[in-house]
Design an enzyme around this catalytic site. Structure first.
Site, PDB file in Angstrom:
ATOM      1  N   HIS A  45       4.940 -26.033  19.271  1.00 41.74           N
ATOM      2  CA  HIS A  45       6.274 -26.476  18.855  1.00 41.74           C
ATOM      3  C   HIS A  45       7.012 -27.228  19.960  1.00 41.74           C
ATOM      4  O   HIS A  45       7.759 -28.175  19.700  1.00 41.74           O
ATOM      5  CB  HIS A  45       7.109 -25.263  18.415  1.00 41.74           C
ATOM      6  CG  HIS A  45       8.465 -25.629  17.899  1.00 41.74           C
ATOM      7  ND1 HIS A  45       8.674 -26.074  16.606  1.00 41.74           N
ATOM      8  CD2 HIS A  45       9.675 -25.656  18.512  1.00 41.74           C
ATOM      9  CE1 HIS A  45       9.959 -26.345  16.445  1.00 41.74           C
ATOM     10  NE2 HIS A  45      10.590 -26.106  17.583  1.00 41.74           N
ATOM     11  N   HIS A  90       9.525 -30.443  16.177  1.00 42.95           N
ATOM     12  CA  HIS A  90       8.078 -30.262  16.368  1.00 42.95           C
ATOM     13  C   HIS A  90       7.400 -31.629  16.569  1.00 42.95           C
ATOM     14  O   HIS A  90       7.713 -32.570  15.849  1.00 42.95           O
ATOM     15  CB  HIS A  90       7.502 -29.561  15.127  1.00 42.95           C
ATOM     16  CG  HIS A  90       6.134 -29.020  15.349  1.00 42.95           C
ATOM     17  ND1 HIS A  90       5.871 -27.677  15.474  1.00 42.95           N
ATOM     18  CD2 HIS A  90       4.946 -29.653  15.501  1.00 42.95           C
ATOM     19  CE1 HIS A  90       4.575 -27.507  15.677  1.00 42.95           C
ATOM     20  NE2 HIS A  90       3.993 -28.694  15.700  1.00 42.95           N
ATOM     21  N   HIS A 143       5.627 -34.628  16.011  1.00 41.33           N
ATOM     22  CA  HIS A 143       4.988 -35.165  14.817  1.00 41.33           C
ATOM     23  C   HIS A 143       5.367 -36.627  14.623  1.00 41.33           C
ATOM     24  O   HIS A 143       6.337 -37.115  15.200  1.00 41.33           O
ATOM     25  CB  HIS A 143       5.402 -34.366  13.568  1.00 41.33           C
ATOM     26  CG  HIS A 143       6.800 -34.662  13.110  1.00 41.33           C
ATOM     27  ND1 HIS A 143       7.924 -34.238  13.779  1.00 41.33           N
ATOM     28  CD2 HIS A 143       7.267 -35.371  12.040  1.00 41.33           C
ATOM     29  CE1 HIS A 143       9.015 -34.643  13.149  1.00 41.33           C
ATOM     30  NE2 HIS A 143       8.653 -35.357  12.091  1.00 41.33           N
TER      31      HIS A 143
HETATM   32 ZN   LIG Z   1       7.232 -26.166  15.105  1.00 38.98          ZN
END
Ligand SMILES: [Zn+2]
Length: 365
Positions: free
Chosen positions: A133, A184, A186
């Site tokens: 994370h 997070h 991404h």
């Molecule tokens: Zn996360």
């Protein structure tokens, strides 16, 4: 690389991209989600000649949740997230709140006109770069970054094969200053069913460049920057990075493969991918080293359009456009009157000066 496709409880596709030897990915999504939201619209802006996607159903999407509620973390301790597995290396899945989605039945973009409107066909995917994370692309090992590149390659091939997709666009937004709604690490991939304005412009510019007897526009830009050198950030065996001659943002870099004619991720060689897995995270670290603060950025991958005429495809070769709206440790540049109204950009930093700072940061990164 090992690829494991599966489905989430509402039918959305999810695909795990793992290093060889990772645990098998067999977990089932136990959330029992309802079928997703309705499809939005694309409308034609007759005053600019651009398609605008209108997706009213996205206003309820998840916005800056606490780390313990993160939908992109693996499913652990009974907390069910978007990813049913308890761990993953890289994972891609269809966005739960897509602005573009698969159309029902036959679909065609209408002729431009005063009332041109159509279902917002296309595809929106989420790419999680790491299960950590608190990670970020800057911290990925070359092996992990290579998995992300393999995922982008796989998705470029898959989305290009959808008859209603014209442009496959992998990108990452990082930082709340740029509008990120999930922390997070991404990115996303949009499969547009129309050519985005930036690509339309690039194709037109390439056509007029060739009409003057020149070769491809992008190849000539790369040759000019390589010869001039003042805006170069780095040049490696397979890649070259420079600040654009007419950059819009205080810190802006383009990264191109040195080999001519690479249309998209699927056409890169193994050696080019391996080197990208090293130089790309380092370029992002150089951004962070610039001002001593974590830089907000938009990293967008330009690729050749698909499912269209050959000269469109030949106009665009694979490259990254990396842009930050931060101009000093405590100052952001906002698009305002000139930029938002007139689309006339005024840059505060000369590109040669920003390239000098980036070269120094690259050495430290
Ligand atoms: Zn996360």
């Amino acid at each position: 690389m090992r690829r494991t496709p599966s489905r989430l409880s509402d039918g959305r596709e999810i695909i795990y991209f793992d290093r060889d030897g990772a645990p098998p990915r067999t977990a089932v999504d136990e959330r029992g989600l309802d079928e997703g939201a309705a499809i939005g619209e694309v409308r034609y802006d007759v005053m600019t000649g651009e398609w605008i996607a209108i997706a009213g159903h996205r206003q309820t999407r998840t916005h800056l949740p606490a780390a313990s509620e993160c939908p992109l973390c693996p499913t652990v301790d009974g907390r069910l997230s978007e990813i049913p597995e308890s761990s993953y290396d890289v994972v891609v899945f269809e966005n739960r709140f897509p602005s573009l989605r698969a159309p029902e039945g036959e679909w065609e973009l209408p002729e431009p006109g005063l009332d041109a409107v159509a279902p917002a066909a296309g595809r929106c995917e989420v790419v999680c770069f790491s299960a950590d994370h608190d990670g970020s692309f800057t911290k990925l090992t070359p092996a992990q970054a290579r998995l992300v590149i393999d995922a982008w390659t796989d998705r470029t091939a898959a989305l290009s094969a959808l008859p209603y997709v014209r442009q496959v666009f992998p990108f990452e937004n990082r930082g709340v200053e740029i509008g990120v709604t999930l922390h997070h690490p991404h990115g996303q991939i949009y499969g547009y069913s129309y050519l985005p304005p930036r690509i339309v412009r690039l194709i037109e510019q390439d056509r007029s460049h060739r009409a003057r007897g020149r070769r491809g526009l992008i190849a000539d830009v790369i040759a000019r920057e390589a010869a001039d050198g003042r805006r170069l950030v780095f040049r490696s065996q397979h890649w070259i990075a420079f600040v654009p001659f007419a950059a819009r943002w205080p810190f802006e870099v383009q990264l191109h493969p040195l080999r001519a004619g690479v249309h998209d991720f699927t056409e890169l060689t193994d050696a080019e991918r391996d080197e990208l897995a090293t130089v790309y995270p380092r370029l992002l670290r150089a951004f962070d080293a610039l001002l001593g603060v974590t830089m907000p950025y938009v990293a967008g991958w330009f690729q050749a359009p698909c499912n269209g005429p050959a000269d469109e495809r030949d106009a665009v070769t694979l490259h990254l456009q990396l842009q930050s709206n931060r101009r000093a440790p405590n100052k952001l540049k906002y698009p305002a009157g000139s930029e938002m109204s007139m689309w006339a950009y005024i840059s505060d930093v000369p590109p040669e000066q920003s390239a000098q700072l980036l070269r120094e940061a690259w050495e430290r990164a």
